[in-house]
Design an enzyme around this catalytic site. Sequence first.
Site, mmCIF file in Angstrom:
data_model
loop_
_atom_site.group_PDB
_atom_site.id
_atom_site.type_symbol
_atom_site.label_atom_id
_atom_site.label_comp_id
_atom_site.label_asym_id
_atom_site.label_seq_id
_atom_site.Cartn_x
_atom_site.Cartn_y
_atom_site.Cartn_z
ATOM 1 N N HIS A 21 0.943 -1.138 -0.121
ATOM 2 C CA HIS A 21 0.154 -0.049 0.010
ATOM 3 C C HIS A 21 0.744 1.446 0.034
ATOM 4 O O HIS A 21 0.561 2.460 -0.182
ATOM 5 C CB HIS A 21 -1.064 0.036 1.110
ATOM 6 C CG HIS A 21 -2.227 0.685 0.909
ATOM 7 N ND1 HIS A 21 -2.498 1.324 -0.169
ATOM 8 C CD2 HIS A 21 -3.574 0.552 1.538
ATOM 9 C CE1 HIS A 21 -3.886 1.918 -0.224
ATOM 10 N NE2 HIS A 21 -4.366 1.218 0.853
ATOM 11 N N ARG A 22 2.141 1.236 0.315
ATOM 12 C CA ARG A 22 3.054 2.201 0.060
ATOM 13 C C ARG A 22 3.026 2.696 -1.315
ATOM 14 O O ARG A 22 3.518 3.814 -1.670
ATOM 15 C CB ARG A 22 4.313 1.925 0.656
ATOM 16 C CG ARG A 22 4.447 1.725 2.125
ATOM 17 C CD ARG A 22 5.992 1.300 2.577
ATOM 18 N NE ARG A 22 6.310 0.007 1.806
ATOM 19 C CZ ARG A 22 7.729 -0.481 1.965
ATOM 20 N NH1 ARG A 22 8.359 0.188 2.890
ATOM 21 N NH2 ARG A 22 7.801 -1.539 1.410
#
Length: 500
Positions: free
Chosen positions: A471-472
């Site tokens: 999700h980064r």
Amino acid sequence: MTTMTEASVREFKMPDVGEGLTEAEILKWYVQPGDTVTDGQVVCEVETAKAAVELPIPYDGVVRELRFPEGTTVDVGMSIIAVDVSGGSAPAAAAPEPAPAVEEEPEEPKSQGSGRQPVLVGYGVATSSTKRRPRKSAEIPAQESAPVSAAVQAELNGHGTVAEAAPAPSAPVSAPATAADRPRPLAKPPVRKLAKDLGVDLASVVPSGPDGIITREDVHAAAAAPAQAPAQAPARPTAPQPTPATAQVSTAPVTTAAAAPAASYDAGRETRIPVKGVRKATAQAMVGSAFTAPHVTEFVTVDVTRTMKLVEELKGDKDMQGLRVNPLLLIAKALLVAIKRNPDVNASWDEANQEIVRKHYVNLGIAAATPRGLIVPNIKDAHDKTLPQLAEALGELVATAREGRTSPAAMQGGTVTITNVGVFGVDTGTPILNPGESAILAVGAIKLQPWVHKGKVKPRQVTTLALSFDHRLVDGELGSKVLADVAAVLEQPKRLITWG
């Protein structure tokens, strides 16, 4: 004569057969003391954390000694075999026994630049560039403190007690040392940041990296240790330095508390297996990935009836003759099409430089279960391959993995991965990212299920896909688009042409 003989002996050290590996297990020796070897001859097979590799000797001579027996795990840089290069015969030698590595080689030439020993497989043995800070002298001999440290570590791991450490109060004596007296722990900036975020004091972490460097895994292990810390509290002195008798009394509660788990172990009912090789590497990679990359997993159930029909048609196609054609082939192609339509998903996170690295190529990883454990070799530049080329590459990858001959290079540089859990009859899962990659697609079992098709309920071939992503790097919108595109291609395989 002795000097001449010793000067003619070359020590072959364990090379780094995969960039960054620190150790390897000797699986099999192909030579014995007294055997004549030639430049390029394979002398042994070793298993690293990634694969089994045969090591050739880089010079001619007669085997003088095998430094380690089969089954021994040896650190990179340690001598594993001595070869007399003078051409004389070697004296008879007994079976190999563990022996300390020969650190100096009088005859070995200085390296040109990098300091690596000439080898035929891997990267040689690099001279460490890390310089340790000198440790200040302690008030007690180091050899006395070592047993205590080992015993305390065993206690933390639940494998014994510190009863043997009681006669040597070195650990309590050295505990009151001030921060100024302790050397600064060796750790890279990202690891220091991780320790700060987790509230871990690096001075209390036991390093496992080369040259005493603290790794991410060390920090995570230290972060998990506080749950067991109360059992160690009685052994930490709060008064002035205790006498040996006082130290024995203070450690008594620890011995009592740890005695029960040790006594409950039943060798007839439990089996303990050393964690090493591929299993050790997998464990470290999964822990590092799970605690570093914020995972998000999305699911979609899709009708793949048309894809299954296409698989059967391709099996009879003359251009696919002799190639392995199965659903995984078309799923891999569908993922490549989805990445082409959403290129931002194909990236990695550079923590050290605080950068996102977008890849303009796809090295497609395929998770493979082997007798040695889970490995993830990848198909280089899979995005450029035609369907027959992709089928050929998949077939070679699977065959090599089953034979246990996957090279370390084949498992490096992956960008995204597919794991086919459906072969085990599983509907789907929440896969963990392969370290350094942005996404992993899990494919569930393809089953005949009731499905609404053209307004009517009919039996259709259905599967569930799961996409985990970092999700980064990948927002929910981007991850959803990728998964939806894969599903759309499998539902209507003609999109391989219109989108490809």
